[in-house]
Design a protein around this motif. Structure first.
Motif, PDB file in Angstrom:
ATOM      1  N   HIS A  98     -20.805  28.359  -2.554  1.00  0.00           N
ATOM      2  CA  HIS A  98     -20.148  28.409  -3.863  1.00  0.00           C
ATOM      3  C   HIS A  98     -20.540  29.698  -4.574  1.00  0.00           C
ATOM      4  CE1 HIS A  98     -17.764  26.658  -6.948  1.00  0.00           C
ATOM      5  NE2 HIS A  98     -18.741  26.451  -7.796  1.00  0.00           N
ATOM      6  N   ARG A  99     -19.609  30.603  -4.664  1.00  0.00           N
ATOM      7  CA  ARG A  99     -19.910  31.934  -5.199  1.00  0.00           C
ATOM      8  C   ARG A  99     -20.409  31.899  -6.645  1.00  0.00           C
ATOM      9  NH1 ARG A  99     -15.448  33.953  -1.699  1.00  0.00           N
ATOM     10  NH2 ARG A  99     -16.267  35.743  -0.528  1.00  0.00           N
ATOM     11  N   LYS A 100     -19.993  30.901  -7.405  1.00  0.00           N
ATOM     12  CA  LYS A 100     -20.362  30.862  -8.828  1.00  0.00           C
ATOM     13  C   LYS A 100     -21.857  30.685  -9.044  1.00  0.00           C
ATOM     14  CE  LYS A 100     -15.944  29.005 -10.530  1.00  0.00           C
ATOM     15  NZ  LYS A 100     -15.301  27.843 -11.190  1.00  0.00           N
ATOM     16  N   ASN A 101     -22.502  29.893  -8.176  1.00  0.00           N
ATOM     17  CA  ASN A 101     -23.929  29.626  -8.402  1.00  0.00           C
ATOM     18  C   ASN A 101     -24.793  29.695  -7.153  1.00  0.00           C
ATOM     19  OD1 ASN A 101     -23.281  27.241  -7.071  1.00  0.00           O
ATOM     20  ND2 ASN A 101     -23.261  25.983  -8.940  1.00  0.00           N
ATOM     21  N   GLY A 102     -24.189  30.052  -6.022  1.00  0.00           N
ATOM     22  CA  GLY A 102     -24.971  30.205  -4.799  1.00  0.00           C
ATOM     23  C   GLY A 102     -25.342  28.917  -4.097  1.00  0.00           C
ATOM     24  N   MET A 103     -24.865  27.771  -4.600  1.00  0.00           N
ATOM     25  CA  MET A 103     -25.141  26.489  -3.937  1.00  0.00           C
ATOM     26  C   MET A 103     -24.240  26.328  -2.701  1.00  0.00           C
ATOM     27  SD  MET A 103     -27.611  25.245  -5.637  1.00  0.00           S
ATOM     28  CE  MET A 103     -28.175  26.894  -6.014  1.00  0.00           C
ATOM     29  N   VAL A 104     -24.643  25.456  -1.799  1.00  0.00           N
ATOM     30  CA  VAL A 104     -23.899  25.311  -0.541  1.00  0.00           C
ATOM     31  C   VAL A 104     -23.600  23.846  -0.235  1.00  0.00           C
ATOM     32  CG1 VAL A 104     -24.933  27.404   0.428  1.00  0.00           C
ATOM     33  CG2 VAL A 104     -25.988  25.163   0.902  1.00  0.00           C
ATOM     34  N   ILE A 105     -22.616  23.663   0.656  1.00  0.00           N
ATOM     35  CA  ILE A 105     -22.369  22.361   1.277  1.00  0.00           C
ATOM     36  C   ILE A 105     -22.710  22.497   2.748  1.00  0.00           C
ATOM     37  CG2 ILE A 105     -20.668  20.588   1.861  1.00  0.00           C
ATOM     38  CD1 ILE A 105     -19.046  21.424  -0.582  1.00  0.00           C
ATOM     39  N   MET A 106     -23.574  21.624   3.220  1.00  0.00           N
ATOM     40  CA  MET A 106     -23.912  21.524   4.643  1.00  0.00           C
ATOM     41  C   MET A 106     -23.306  20.235   5.174  1.00  0.00           C
ATOM     42  SD  MET A 106     -26.171  24.100   5.107  1.00  0.00           S
ATOM     43  CE  MET A 106     -27.219  23.683   6.516  1.00  0.00           C
ATOM     44  N   ARG A 107     -23.069  20.180   6.469  1.00  0.00           N
ATOM     45  CA  ARG A 107     -22.645  18.912   7.070  1.00  0.00           C
ATOM     46  C   ARG A 107     -23.339  18.720   8.410  1.00  0.00           C
ATOM     47  NH1 ARG A 107     -19.088  21.474  10.262  1.00  0.00           N
ATOM     48  NH2 ARG A 107     -17.542  22.882   9.338  1.00  0.00           N
ATOM     49  N   SER A 108     -23.482  17.452   8.785  1.00  0.00           N
ATOM     50  CA  SER A 108     -24.178  17.121  10.027  1.00  0.00           C
ATOM     51  C   SER A 108     -23.801  15.699  10.427  1.00  0.00           C
ATOM     52  CB  SER A 108     -25.692  17.220   9.820  1.00  0.00           C
ATOM     53  OG  SER A 108     -26.150  16.157   8.985  1.00  0.00           O
ATOM     54  N   SER A 109     -24.495  15.173  11.420  1.00  0.00           N
ATOM     55  CA  SER A 109     -24.420  13.739  11.743  1.00  0.00           C
ATOM     56  C   SER A 109     -25.710  13.083  11.241  1.00  0.00           C
ATOM     57  CB  SER A 109     -24.272  13.548  13.250  1.00  0.00           C
ATOM     58  OG  SER A 109     -25.383  14.134  13.908  1.00  0.00           O
ATOM     59  N   GLN A 110     -25.851  11.788  11.472  1.00  0.00           N
ATOM     60  CA  GLN A 110     -27.027  11.062  10.996  1.00  0.00           C
ATOM     61  C   GLN A 110     -28.279  11.463  11.789  1.00  0.00           C
ATOM     62  OE1 GLN A 110     -26.992   6.820  11.802  1.00  0.00           O
ATOM     63  NE2 GLN A 110     -26.010   7.101  13.786  1.00  0.00           N
ATOM     64  N   PRO A 111     -29.446  11.380  11.145  1.00  0.00           N
ATOM     65  CA  PRO A 111     -30.699  11.610  11.887  1.00  0.00           C
ATOM     66  C   PRO A 111     -31.036  10.391  12.737  1.00  0.00           C
ATOM     67  CG  PRO A 111     -31.180  11.030   9.610  1.00  0.00           C
ATOM     68  CD  PRO A 111     -29.681  11.122   9.719  1.00  0.00           C
ATOM     69  N   LEU A 112     -31.645  10.631  13.886  1.00  0.00           N
ATOM     70  CA  LEU A 112     -31.977   9.536  14.811  1.00  0.00           C
ATOM     71  C   LEU A 112     -33.399   9.043  14.545  1.00  0.00           C
ATOM     72  CD1 LEU A 112     -30.352  11.045  18.046  1.00  0.00           C
ATOM     73  CD2 LEU A 112     -29.346   9.437  16.401  1.00  0.00           C
ATOM     74  N   THR A 113     -33.600   8.481  13.361  1.00  0.00           N
ATOM     75  CA  THR A 113     -34.937   8.008  12.984  1.00  0.00           C
ATOM     76  C   THR A 113     -35.304   6.710  13.687  1.00  0.00           C
ATOM     77  OG1 THR A 113     -33.969   6.915  11.052  1.00  0.00           O
ATOM     78  CG2 THR A 113     -34.860   9.118  10.729  1.00  0.00           C
ATOM     79  N   GLY A 114     -34.314   5.846  13.883  1.00  0.00           N
ATOM     80  CA  GLY A 114     -34.571   4.593  14.583  1.00  0.00           C
ATOM     81  C   GLY A 114     -35.465   3.637  13.815  1.00  0.00           C
ATOM     82  N   ALA A 115     -35.762   2.516  14.434  1.00  0.00           N
ATOM     83  CA  ALA A 115     -36.562   1.468  13.784  1.00  0.00           C
ATOM     84  C   ALA A 115     -37.995   1.924  13.531  1.00  0.00           C
ATOM     85  CB  ALA A 115     -36.542   0.209  14.649  1.00  0.00           C
ATOM     86  N   ASN A 116     -38.473   2.896  14.323  1.00  0.00           N
ATOM     87  CA  ASN A 116     -39.867   3.351  14.188  1.00  0.00           C
ATOM     88  C   ASN A 116     -40.017   4.496  13.185  1.00  0.00           C
ATOM     89  OD1 ASN A 116     -40.729   1.499  16.149  1.00  0.00           O
ATOM     90  ND2 ASN A 116     -40.209   2.925  17.803  1.00  0.00           N
ATOM     91  N   LYS A 117     -38.927   4.818  12.503  1.00  0.00           N
ATOM     92  CA  LYS A 117     -38.938   5.879  11.473  1.00  0.00           C
ATOM     93  C   LYS A 117     -39.451   7.215  12.027  1.00  0.00           C
ATOM     94  CE  LYS A 117     -39.508   2.680   7.593  1.00  0.00           C
ATOM     95  NZ  LYS A 117     -40.284   2.353   6.373  1.00  0.00           N
TER      96      LYS A 117
END
Length: 532
Positions: free
Chosen positions: A196-215
């Motif tokens: 975002h040129r106005k304030n330098g903030m960004v949008i990132m995208r990804s998939s979910q983290p694979l934390t699983g039941a054991n965190k």
């Protein structure tokens, strides 16, 4: 494969065609490897076109009825047309039906029509596409201090659904990216999609983290996200699942970013339906639109029960939330659901349209679709294999891209001067995603397109749409660029059924289209007079 193997009867005389908005006509029906061609003898003799050319890939389902001496084939298309063919001779009818059923469902990409389409005005040596990660990065000089272009995925070994180059924080090495990819579903590690040129903030995208039941945790993933907001107080993670769904995902190996390890990131859950639920919603809506016997109460009840407009509302409000975080609050955002190939792309695209005037021009919008959908790995071939009429239900089907186009139409209707393209463009894109002469929406990823040489052997839709003869038609003559964000209203009374798509084969919609085209021509004429 030879297409002729599946064509027992190539042409039939004395066939009657019944189609929406036209009287019945009698003529010759021909079938080829990729098309049905109907030619009306009377109209041809009178010097009129009299031809209907239907891409077999556009056929969603067929129903056949036969008697001893004749048969009828009902053809239900992905663009929601319903045609009927009355064919003399039972055997001929069955042969034609068999050919349609086989040739409309070819699985081999290289046998599809875009590999055979050779219009005289296009050349296979023409530039393919409007944008690339390299071009996008080079155009954003503001990025270069803190961001870099990585070719870690040059052989698609890190993430099979990402392009070969991606934009990532400068402080994160390729070795770290490889470890982050192993911690994210399908290898879809966080990448930059918008600055975002106005304030330098960004949008990132990804998939979910694979934390699983054991965190489980991944320090490289934590470092990557910390590098995104370096010098800022916090960032937001917008998860397109409900909190309960995210918790349940941990039981099957998925999960979400823990506050303990991502303490500068605040997680927001916005549940968006996906997959089968969206597909069933489309089916119910199309069924309601096709039932002319509905009373007003029954029609409104069916419209509500389809939940389609609720999905539109959710998508627009979630995109509005994302845009607010970046534009109004001045924070960077990571967006993901589970796979990161559907709802994630939907809301990141809409948020960019809301905030960025460059994305609202005709060329800017097409480049946005190319970056956020084609290159970013939306599985078009799986999602758009069938539309609303098919009896064969595949688990991978979902009208996510159609939902995006409906949301864009809502924006276009609420801000008629702010978008540089017309409704006709949205309708064309909806058609092309399901059945196309061009290679743009083939396959499920950049890797798959590379394997079958889509860019070398087919033509690019987006380039074709920008040629002068198309550009005028798909441009909005009322367009006035504004640098302001366009905030859509998502109140129920502000959202409408997209009649141009869902009711396009009705007489009322056709008359409205003709009136709109006349107004458009008048506006263009007045504009030319003012310039002269």
């Amino acid at each position: 494969m030879e297409f002729s193997e599946h064509i027992k009867t190539a042409n039939v005389e004395d066939v009657v065609l019944r189609q929406p908005l036209h009287p019945p006509s009698r003529g010759t029906l021909c079938i080829t490897g990729h098309h049905l061609l109907f030619s009306d003898r009377v109209e041809a003799e009178e010097g009129r076109s009299g031809q209907v050319l239907l891409l077999l890939r556009n056929i969603d389902a067929i129903e056949k009825r036969t008697s001893v001496s004749s048969g009828t084939i009902s053809i239900k298309c992905k663009d929601l047309r319903v045609l009927q063919l009355d064919i003399p001779g039972m055997e001929q009818c069955l042969n034609i039906a068999h050919s349609i059923e086989t040739l409309s469902c070819l699985d081999c990409v290289s046998e599809m029509y875009p590999f055979f389409y050779r219009p005289s005005e296009l050349n296979l040596q023409d530039q393919w596409g409007l944008s690339s990660p390299e071009k996008h990065y080079s155009q954003m000089a503001e990025l270069h201090n803190r961001w870099r272009l990585s070719s870690v995925n040059r052989d698609y070994s890190v993430c099979s659904t990402y392009p070969q180059s991606v934009i990532v924080p400068k402080d994160i090495s390729d070795d770290m990216l490889v470890k982050v990819a192993k911690f994210r579903q399908g290898g879809r590690f966080p990448v930059l999609c918008y600055y975002h040129r106005k304030n330098g903030m960004v949008i990132m995208r990804s998939s979910q983290p694979l934390t699983g039941a054991n965190k489980k945790r991944c320090r490289e993933d934590e470092s990557l996200l910390q590098a995104v907001i370096d010098g800022s107080d916090k960032g937001y993670v917008i998860d397109t699942r409900s909190s309960q769904q995210a918790q349940q995902a941990r039981m099957t190996g998925g999960g979400f970013e823990s506050k303990s390890f991502y303490n500068n990131w605040k997680r927001l859950h916005r549940h968006m339906e996906r997959g089968k639920a969206l597909q069933e919603s489309l089916i119910k809506l199309v069924e309601a639109c096709g039932d002319e016997s509905n009373s007003m109460d029954r029609w409104l009840s069916k419209l509500e029960n389809s939940k389609w407009l609720s999905h539109v509302q959710t998508a627009l409000s979630t995109a509005g939330l994302l845009a607010e975080c970046v534009e109004r609050d001045g924070h960077s955002v990571l967006v993901h659901g589970s796979d990161g190939t559907d709802g994630t792309l939907l809301i990141s695209t809409l948020a960019q349209l809301i905030m960025d005037p460059c994305c609202r021009t005709l060329e800017g919008f097409l480049a946005l679709l190319e970056r956020e959908w084609v290159q970013a790995g939306h599985p078009f071939q799986q999602r758009c294999a069938h539309s609303a009429y098919s009896h064969a239900r595949l688990q991978q089907e979902s009208p996510v891209f159609l939902l995006l186009l409906d949301c864009v139409w809502q924006l276009w209707r609420q801000f008629p001067l702010a978008l540089g393209f017309s409704e006709a463009l949205l309708l064309r894109l909806a058609n092309e995603a399901y059945a196309s002469d061009y290679g743009t929406f083939l396959c499920n990823s950049d890797q798959e397109r590379c394997a079958v040489e889509v860019k070398e052997k087919t033509h690019c839709l987006f380039q074709a749409l920008l040629r002068p003869k198309h550009r005028d038609y798909y441009s909005n003559p009322l367009y006035e660029r504004t640098e302001l964000a366009i905030w859509p209203s998502v109140h129920p009374q502000s959202l409408q059924l997209w009649k141009g798509f869902f009711l396009r084969w009705t007489q009322q919609t056709r008359l409205l289209e003709e009136a709109q085209e006349e107004i458009r021509n008048m506006i263009i004429k007045w504009g030319k007079l003012e310039l002269s």
